[in-house]
Design a protein around this motif. Structure first.
Motif, PDB file in Angstrom:
ATOM      1  N   ARG B  59       0.812  -1.215   0.000  1.00 28.19           N
ATOM      2  CA  ARG B  59       0.000   0.000   0.000  1.00 28.19           C
ATOM      3  C   ARG B  59       0.847   1.267   0.000  1.00 28.19           C
ATOM      4  NH1 ARG B  59      -4.634   0.269   3.490  1.00 28.19           N
ATOM      5  NH2 ARG B  59      -3.302   1.703   4.637  1.00 28.19           N
ATOM      6  N   GLU B  60       2.130   1.131   0.334  1.00 30.76           N
ATOM      7  CA  GLU B  60       3.011   2.304   0.443  1.00 30.76           C
ATOM      8  C   GLU B  60       4.228   2.115  -0.458  1.00 30.76           C
ATOM      9  OE1 GLU B  60       2.252   4.936   2.093  1.00 30.76           O
ATOM     10  OE2 GLU B  60       0.568   4.182   3.295  1.00 30.76           O
ATOM     11  N   PRO B  61       4.097   2.452  -1.735  1.00 32.53           N
ATOM     12  CA  PRO B  61       5.202   2.220  -2.678  1.00 32.53           C
ATOM     13  C   PRO B  61       6.489   2.930  -2.274  1.00 32.53           C
ATOM     14  CG  PRO B  61       3.175   2.787  -3.837  1.00 32.53           C
ATOM     15  CD  PRO B  61       2.927   3.056  -2.391  1.00 32.53           C
ATOM     16  N   ASP B  62       6.369   4.014  -1.512  1.00 32.59           N
ATOM     17  CA  ASP B  62       7.571   4.735  -1.095  1.00 32.59           C
ATOM     18  C   ASP B  62       8.190   4.138   0.162  1.00 32.59           C
ATOM     19  OD1 ASP B  62       7.262   6.408  -3.220  1.00 32.59           O
ATOM     20  OD2 ASP B  62       6.199   7.954  -2.074  1.00 32.59           O
ATOM     21  N   GLY B  63       7.588   3.090   0.676  1.00 36.60           N
ATOM     22  CA  GLY B  63       8.152   2.416   1.833  1.00 36.60           C
ATOM     23  C   GLY B  63       7.634   2.919   3.164  1.00 36.60           C
ATOM     24  N   MET B  64       7.963   2.201   4.209  1.00 37.32           N
ATOM     25  CA  MET B  64       7.523   2.557   5.564  1.00 37.32           C
ATOM     26  C   MET B  64       8.708   2.416   6.517  1.00 37.32           C
ATOM     27  SD  MET B  64       3.937   0.410   5.765  1.00 37.32           S
ATOM     28  CE  MET B  64       3.239   1.164   7.236  1.00 37.32           C
ATOM     29  N   LEU B  65       8.637   3.179   7.592  1.00 35.16           N
ATOM     30  CA  LEU B  65       9.609   3.008   8.665  1.00 35.16           C
ATOM     31  C   LEU B  65       9.241   1.778   9.481  1.00 35.16           C
ATOM     32  CD1 LEU B  65       9.942   6.677   9.980  1.00 35.16           C
ATOM     33  CD2 LEU B  65      11.386   5.470   8.331  1.00 35.16           C
ATOM     34  N   MET B  66      10.204   1.210  10.151  1.00 38.01           N
ATOM     35  CA  MET B  66       9.942   0.066  11.024  1.00 38.01           C
ATOM     36  C   MET B  66       8.854   0.402  12.041  1.00 38.01           C
ATOM     37  SD  MET B  66      11.956  -2.277   9.922  1.00 38.01           S
ATOM     38  CE  MET B  66      12.286  -3.539  11.137  1.00 38.01           C
TER      39      MET B  66
END
Lengths: 159, 159
Positions: B59-66
């Motif tokens: 859902r977050e193509p730009d990535g997520m933080l841990m």
DNA sequence: TTAAATTATTTCAAACATAAAATATCTAAG
DNA sequence: CTTAGATATTTTATGTTTGAAATAATTTAA
């Protein structure tokens, strides 16, 4: 209209709402479960799985078989073995071999286990009431009835 | 009438229905979760927690933080670390250090991870639809709205 | 009766999960 | 600039969970 859609029942075509429902259902139960886990830990120094086992056994004063516990709690056999081992070590639960079947062992709460559970259960009941306070009694009854189908769909099956 | 009852709001006096609702909610989600876990394992040889992580990242193509993953999935930080470690080993996920903050790492799906997830997601969607087929689209929408309160009550809080 | 199949439970290895402590980095007050 | 506190993540110890294999006891059928 795609070739997929013409093959589908209009009532079941739009599956997005069911997926959304599932995600909500999951998040709701995880949120409540997490809160109860935290309160059980900080207040009584007990884990949620241990509380669940004790709750199951409390309802059955004559005890339960390992396999019944496994089915009721919807967890694997091996899991139940470990939980009962640890609860036994702590004197809250005991295995008895009163059957004619030596494969089985009947598990039940010790007197200490019953007393221990009763104290925790009172708080647990209050917490659940607090966490579900968005629902009136009436709403709770309606919603519980709605969800009844699931448990019965799979219950009785081994996992 | 006991001394307890006079202190209570009539709407909240009877707490049995809420406890029953909680147990039903829990059993429903465990039953569905167990079925999905089993199908993901036998069909795609993937665990449910790994699927959940991949779904979040998709859902977050730009990535997520841990920490965002931890909060979103409602699991501990340490748990996320282990899951991402294993997914990274398998080439489905990667950590990147593109921030000006060297404490954080942005996690995102690799191309292989995206492809892999898309295949699984299609089956997952169909399975959820099948398992919740008791509900019409309309019922699903109403029920999802009812459960909306919970996630938002706790969401945003660290655990 | 005896062997085969079934049933109940335990053991095992690997993964998942938590909470607390440790590490590393950043931010801000002085 | 320095350092105390805050923040993000990992590590550690312990416990939970699964699924498969092993063990043990019972039942069935030849």
């Amino acid at each position: 209209m795609t070739s997929q859609e013409v093959l589908m029942d209009p009532e079941t075509t739009d599956d997005k709402s069911r997926v959304r429902l599932w995600l909500r259902l999951l998040r709701a139960s995880r949120a409540i479960e997490g809160e109860l886990r935290e309160r059980l830990r900080t207040t009584f120094n007990v884990t949620l799985p241990r509380f669940d086992v004790m709750a199951a056994l409390y309802r059955e004063p004559d005890g339960m078989l390992m396999s019944q516990l496994s089915k009721y709690l919807m967890v694997s056999n091996g899991n139940v073995t470990g939980l009962i081992d640890r609860l036994t070590t702590d004197g809250l639960v005991q295995r008895t071999l009163r059957d004619g079947d030596r494969r089985t062992s009947v598990v039940l709460l010790t007197e200490a286990g019953r007393e221990n559970f009763e104290i925790m259960a009172a708080s647990h009941r209050a917490w659940v009431n607090e966490l579900l306070s968005h629902f009136t009694t009436k709403e709770s009854e309606v919603l519980a009835e709605t969800l009844k189908v699931f448990a019965s769909d799979w219950e009785g099956e081994a996992r």
